[in-house]
Design a protein around this motif. Structure first.
Motif, PDB file in Angstrom:
ATOM      1  N   ILE A 177       0.835  -1.207   0.000  1.00  0.00           N
ATOM      2  CA  ILE A 177       0.000   0.000   0.000  1.00  0.00           C
ATOM      3  C   ILE A 177       0.865   1.250   0.000  1.00  0.00           C
ATOM      4  O   ILE A 177       0.553   2.246  -0.650  1.00  0.00           O
ATOM      5  N   GLY A 178       1.970   1.222   0.740  1.00  0.00           N
ATOM      6  CA  GLY A 178       2.873   2.361   0.778  1.00  0.00           C
ATOM      7  C   GLY A 178       2.382   3.488   1.662  1.00  0.00           C
ATOM      8  O   GLY A 178       1.309   3.408   2.282  1.00  0.00           O
ATOM      9  N   HIS A 179       3.154   4.555   1.691  1.00  0.00           N
ATOM     10  CA  HIS A 179       2.905   5.672   2.608  1.00  0.00           C
ATOM     11  C   HIS A 179       2.366   6.916   1.923  1.00  0.00           C
ATOM     12  O   HIS A 179       2.252   7.975   2.559  1.00  0.00           O
ATOM     13  N   GLY A 180       2.041   6.846   0.659  1.00  0.00           N
ATOM     14  CA  GLY A 180       1.537   8.025  -0.021  1.00  0.00           C
ATOM     15  C   GLY A 180       2.637   9.039  -0.267  1.00  0.00           C
ATOM     16  O   GLY A 180       3.825   8.714  -0.288  1.00  0.00           O
ATOM     17  N   ALA A 181       2.242  10.278  -0.451  1.00  0.00           N
ATOM     18  CA  ALA A 181       3.170  11.358  -0.793  1.00  0.00           C
ATOM     19  C   ALA A 181       3.493  12.176   0.448  1.00  0.00           C
ATOM     20  O   ALA A 181       2.664  12.949   0.929  1.00  0.00           O
ATOM     21  N   SER A 182       4.704  11.990   0.963  1.00  0.00           N
ATOM     22  CA  SER A 182       5.118  12.757   2.142  1.00  0.00           C
ATOM     23  C   SER A 182       6.271  13.677   1.777  1.00  0.00           C
ATOM     24  O   SER A 182       7.032  13.413   0.843  1.00  0.00           O
ATOM     25  N   SER A 183       6.386  14.759   2.529  1.00  0.00           N
ATOM     26  CA  SER A 183       7.498  15.692   2.363  1.00  0.00           C
ATOM     27  C   SER A 183       7.997  16.076   3.745  1.00  0.00           C
ATOM     28  O   SER A 183       7.217  16.161   4.702  1.00  0.00           O
ATOM     29  N   PRO A 184       9.306  16.308   3.886  1.00  0.00           N
ATOM     30  CA  PRO A 184       9.850  16.623   5.214  1.00  0.00           C
ATOM     31  C   PRO A 184       9.405  17.992   5.698  1.00  0.00           C
ATOM     32  O   PRO A 184       9.163  18.911   4.906  1.00  0.00           O
ATOM     33  N   CYS A 185       9.313  18.111   7.007  1.00  0.00           N
ATOM     34  CA  CYS A 185       8.901  19.364   7.641  1.00  0.00           C
ATOM     35  C   CYS A 185       9.672  19.512   8.947  1.00  0.00           C
ATOM     36  O   CYS A 185       9.818  18.540   9.689  1.00  0.00           O
ATOM     37  N   ARG A 186      10.176  20.690   9.212  1.00  0.00           N
ATOM     38  CA  ARG A 186      10.897  20.927  10.462  1.00  0.00           C
ATOM     39  C   ARG A 186       9.901  21.206  11.586  1.00  0.00           C
ATOM     40  O   ARG A 186       8.828  21.778  11.366  1.00  0.00           O
ATOM     41  N   ALA A 187      10.280  20.846  12.799  1.00  0.00           N
ATOM     42  CA  ALA A 187       9.406  21.080  13.948  1.00  0.00           C
ATOM     43  C   ALA A 187       9.092  22.561  14.100  1.00  0.00           C
ATOM     44  O   ALA A 187       7.953  22.937  14.435  1.00  0.00           O
ATOM     45  N   GLU A 188      10.074  23.416  13.852  1.00  0.00           N
ATOM     46  CA  GLU A 188       9.853  24.857  13.980  1.00  0.00           C
ATOM     47  C   GLU A 188       8.797  25.340  12.993  1.00  0.00           C
ATOM     48  O   GLU A 188       7.982  26.217  13.306  1.00  0.00           O
ATOM     49  N   GLU A 189       8.792  24.754  11.801  1.00  0.00           N
ATOM     50  CA  GLU A 189       7.788  25.109  10.805  1.00  0.00           C
ATOM     51  C   GLU A 189       6.402  24.679  11.255  1.00  0.00           C
ATOM     52  O   GLU A 189       5.417  25.419  11.095  1.00  0.00           O
TER      53      GLU A 189
END
Length: 311
Positions: free
Chosen positions: A217-229
């Protein structure tokens, strides 16, 4: 709708449950990695104390516990459904069993010495000791099931899953539902994170075949994000107002009261705030943090306690 932000770490089984559901529903999401153990200052700035993994953030709304996160994702993307009408109740019951009894037995099996060596390969001894102490604190002093006791229990549970899968692709038929995602994640840890112990799965080939279908199934479309953001996004957003939610009072505690909510058996760190909603299925607290701003923190009723703050 604001971005879906998942606060998690790669080895978290419960995070794997949600990552797969995001993939199943083909949702785009942002990924914030959090520490495996306390302290977690960026996460608790959002939650007010709750520290379990994962947490879902949508703007200034913070959703705790995967049972609630599943419901939220279902509302956002109703198809494909996690709760088919024909067996909605049974699927939820199996999911609750999997998230508790199955998870407990599987993780007790996984964290015997051979598994620990693989999970913490290359980590300093003090890191392993810190993890063990952190999880002992989360149990509140309760004993952990031994790996020897877990062996027979885990094998029995795997056979029950195999019985459900006989002649069909998923636990309740041709498509996965919430029960599949809940049952998969502790087994995922065995197979993917402690492969030295994954031989326990060999006696149930139907389960292994199902696991391959779940993994695909996979994890879909993810992008990294910083905690501060993520904190800045919470600070700039306004929590969603309650939409005519019916107040269900089981405690004699009025809306607007200062209350404390905590899990009832694992990860007991409390969250304090103003009770702004108590519906049939969830609680919502309003709280303000200097880093996160004003947020609404949401919890499911099941598995959590609600108490009024007394002076």
């Amino acid at each position: 709708m604001a971005d879906l932000i998942l606060h998690h770490y790669p080895n978290s089984p419960f995070a794997e449950k949600v990552r797969l559901i995001l993939g199943h529903k083909q949702l785009a999401w942002k990924s914030v990695f959090i520490p495996m153990i306390m302290p977690k200052p960026d996460l608790t700035a959002l939650t007010g104390g709750y520290r379990k993994t994962p947490v879902l953030q949508i703007g200034a709304d913070i959703y705790c516990d995967t049972a609630l996160i599943c419901d939220v994702l279902e509302q956002i993307a109703p198809t494909p459904t996690l709760y088919p009408d024909a067996f909605k109740g049974a699927a939820r019951i199996v999911a609750q069993w999997a998230d508790s009894a199955l998870f407990t037995a599987a993780m007790a099996w996984n964290f015997q010495p051979a598994g620990v060596a693989q999970v913490f390969a290359g980590a300093p001894a003090e890191g392993v000791q810190a993890f063990v102490a952190d999880r002992a604190a989360m149990r509140g002093g309760a004993a952990r099931m031994s790996s020897t006791d877990a062996a027979a229990t885990y094998k029995s549970y795997l056979r029950r899953l195999a019985n459900m899968l006989h002649g069909q692709d998923f636990l309740f038929g041709a498509q996965p539902c919430v029960a599949d995602f809940a049952a998969y994640h502790p087994l995922w840890f065995t197979q993917e994170r402690t492969p030295a112990l994954a031989g326990i799965l060999d006696a149930t080939p139907d389960v292994k075949a199902w696991m391959a279908r779940m993994k695909a199934i996979g994890h879909g479309a993810s992008s990294p994000c910083r905690a501060e953001e993520a904190l800045a996004l919470a600070r700039s957003a306004t929590p969603v107002a309650a939409q005519d939610e019916v107040f269900q009072d089981e405690h004699g505690i009025a809306l607007g009261s200062q209350v404390v909510i905590a899990a009832d058996n694992f990860g007991l760190e409390p969250t304090e705030g103003e009770l702004v909603a108590a519906t049939r299925t969830r609680y919502t607290l309003r709280r303000t943090d200097e880093r996160a701003g004003t947020v609404h923190v949401h919890f499911p009723r099941m598995g959590f306690t609600l108490k009024k703050v007394t002076a």
